[in-house]
Design an enzyme around this catalytic site. Structure first.
Site, short mmCIF file in Angstrom:
data_model
loop_
_atom_site.label_atom_id
_atom_site.label_comp_id
_atom_site.label_asym_id
_atom_site.label_seq_id
_atom_site.Cartn_x
_atom_site.Cartn_y
_atom_site.Cartn_z
N LYS A 96 -83.24 7.40 -17.61
CA LYS A 96 -82.78 8.52 -18.43
C LYS A 96 -81.92 9.51 -17.62
O LYS A 96 -81.89 9.44 -16.38
CB LYS A 96 -84.00 9.22 -19.04
CG LYS A 96 -84.81 8.32 -19.98
CD LYS A 96 -85.96 9.08 -20.62
CE LYS A 96 -86.77 8.18 -21.53
NZ LYS A 96 -87.84 8.94 -22.22
N TYR A 156 -84.45 5.92 -31.26
CA TYR A 156 -85.63 6.77 -31.43
C TYR A 156 -85.93 7.03 -32.91
O TYR A 156 -86.45 8.09 -33.26
CB TYR A 156 -85.43 8.09 -30.68
CG TYR A 156 -85.57 7.95 -29.17
CD1 TYR A 156 -86.69 7.35 -28.60
CD2 TYR A 156 -84.58 8.44 -28.31
CE1 TYR A 156 -86.82 7.23 -27.21
CE2 TYR A 156 -84.71 8.32 -26.92
CZ TYR A 156 -85.83 7.72 -26.39
OH TYR A 156 -85.97 7.60 -25.03
N ASN A 159 -88.95 12.31 -18.59
CA ASN A 159 -89.94 11.44 -17.95
C ASN A 159 -89.31 10.17 -17.36
O ASN A 159 -89.93 9.11 -17.30
CB ASN A 159 -91.09 11.12 -18.93
CG ASN A 159 -90.58 10.50 -20.21
OD1 ASN A 159 -89.39 10.18 -20.31
ND2 ASN A 159 -91.45 10.27 -21.18
N HIS A 167 -87.37 4.86 -19.98
CA HIS A 167 -87.82 4.25 -21.23
C HIS A 167 -88.09 2.78 -20.95
O HIS A 167 -87.32 2.13 -20.24
CB HIS A 167 -86.72 4.33 -22.31
CG HIS A 167 -86.96 3.36 -23.44
ND1 HIS A 167 -87.81 3.65 -24.49
CD2 HIS A 167 -86.53 2.08 -23.64
CE1 HIS A 167 -87.87 2.59 -25.29
NE2 HIS A 167 -87.09 1.63 -24.80
N GLU A 185 -84.24 -4.23 -28.76
CA GLU A 185 -83.55 -3.28 -27.89
C GLU A 185 -82.57 -3.99 -26.95
O GLU A 185 -81.47 -3.50 -26.72
CB GLU A 185 -84.57 -2.46 -27.11
CG GLU A 185 -85.35 -1.52 -28.03
CD GLU A 185 -86.40 -0.65 -27.35
OE1 GLU A 185 -86.83 0.34 -27.96
OE2 GLU A 185 -86.81 -0.97 -26.20
N1 UDP Z 1 -90.83 12.77 -26.28
C1 UDP Z 1 -90.80 14.16 -26.23
N2 UDP Z 1 -91.89 14.87 -26.70
C2 UDP Z 1 -92.99 14.26 -27.21
C3 UDP Z 1 -93.02 12.83 -27.26
C4 UDP Z 1 -91.92 12.13 -26.79
O1 UDP Z 1 -89.83 14.76 -25.78
O2 UDP Z 1 -93.95 14.94 -27.61
C5 UDP Z 1 -89.67 12.00 -25.77
C6 UDP Z 1 -89.93 11.43 -24.36
O3 UDP Z 1 -88.71 11.43 -23.63
C7 UDP Z 1 -90.40 10.03 -24.70
C8 UDP Z 1 -89.49 9.68 -25.87
O4 UDP Z 1 -89.42 10.90 -26.62
O5 UDP Z 1 -90.28 9.15 -23.60
C9 UDP Z 1 -89.98 8.56 -26.75
O6 UDP Z 1 -91.27 8.85 -27.19
P1 UDP Z 1 -92.37 7.70 -27.31
O7 UDP Z 1 -93.53 8.28 -28.07
O8 UDP Z 1 -91.76 6.45 -27.82
O9 UDP Z 1 -92.85 7.55 -25.78
P2 UDP Z 1 -92.57 6.42 -24.67
O10 UDP Z 1 -92.59 5.09 -25.38
O11 UDP Z 1 -91.24 6.74 -24.04
O12 UDP Z 1 -93.69 6.57 -23.67
MG MG Z 2 -91.55 4.53 -27.06
#
Ligand code: UDP
Ligand code: MG
Length: 155
Positions: A11, A51, A114, A117, A128
């Site tokens: 990211k 997303y 974080n 992805h 994807e």
């Molecule tokens: N995210 C965020 N706030 C939240 C949850 C998710 O900003 O409360 C962002 C974060 O960058 C995350 C991405 O949205 O990695 C996708 O969310 P997902 O729940 O799919 O988490 P991941 O699969 O990345 O762990």
């Molecule tokens: Mg996810």
């Protein structure tokens, strides 16, 4: 057991903080095979698709502005049970709760910023990979050291 492919995005925070090399080293050191790798800038349209499961969340707009704020690195990694393995290497979404030793647990402190992805299931990974890479951009190759990464019946 067949080798699996998973899709990764490094990211904008990974690029801005100079952590791309460290993260990719972890993939190489673990024995994962890089089969595709390119730099790009995520367009809003791509974020909406990628997303879509989060489009009703209150943080969606700020997530899109974060993801489009700088270029990203797109990758396809191949390995035995790669999808689940990569999710384990990433750690929890909220990096403050991610275990030490994971990528998020070692390099980040945010739920949004974080670093990485990684696809969350084999079905998502297939979608994807196809969304971000053409067939010509994915390379089949055999690492010279593969016999020291897996037993014959593990791949
Ligand atoms: N995210 C965020 N706030 C939240 C949850 C998710 O900003 O409360 C962002 C974060 O960058 C995350 C991405 O949205 O990695 C996708 O969310 P997902 O729940 O799919 O988490 P991941 O699969 O990345 O762990
Ligand atoms: Mg996810």
């Amino acid at each position: 057991m067949a080798l699996e492919r998973t899709f990764v995005i490094l990211k904008p925070d990974a690029l801005q903080r100079g952590l791309i090399g460290k993260v990719i080293s972890r993939f190489e050191e673990r024995g994962l095979k890089i089969v595709a790798d390119k730099m790009g800038r995520m367009e809003k349209r791509m974020c909406d698709e990628h997303y879509s499961h989060l489009k009703d969340k209150q943080f969606f707009t700020r997530l899109v502005s974060f993801m489009t704020s700088a270029p990203v690195i797109y990758m396809v990694l191949e390995g035995a049970e790669a999808v689940e393995m990569l999710r384990g290497m990433c750690g929890a979404t909220n990096a403050r709760k991610a275990a030490v030793g994971t990528i998020r647990g070692d390099f980040a402190l945010s739920t949004q910023c974080n670093i990485i992805h990684a696809s969350d299931s084999k079905e998502t990974a297939e979608k994807e990979v196809a969304r971000f890479f053409s067939k010509e951009e994915i390379f089949e190759w055999v690492p010279s050291f593969e016999k020291f990464i897996y037993a014959d019946d593990e791949k």
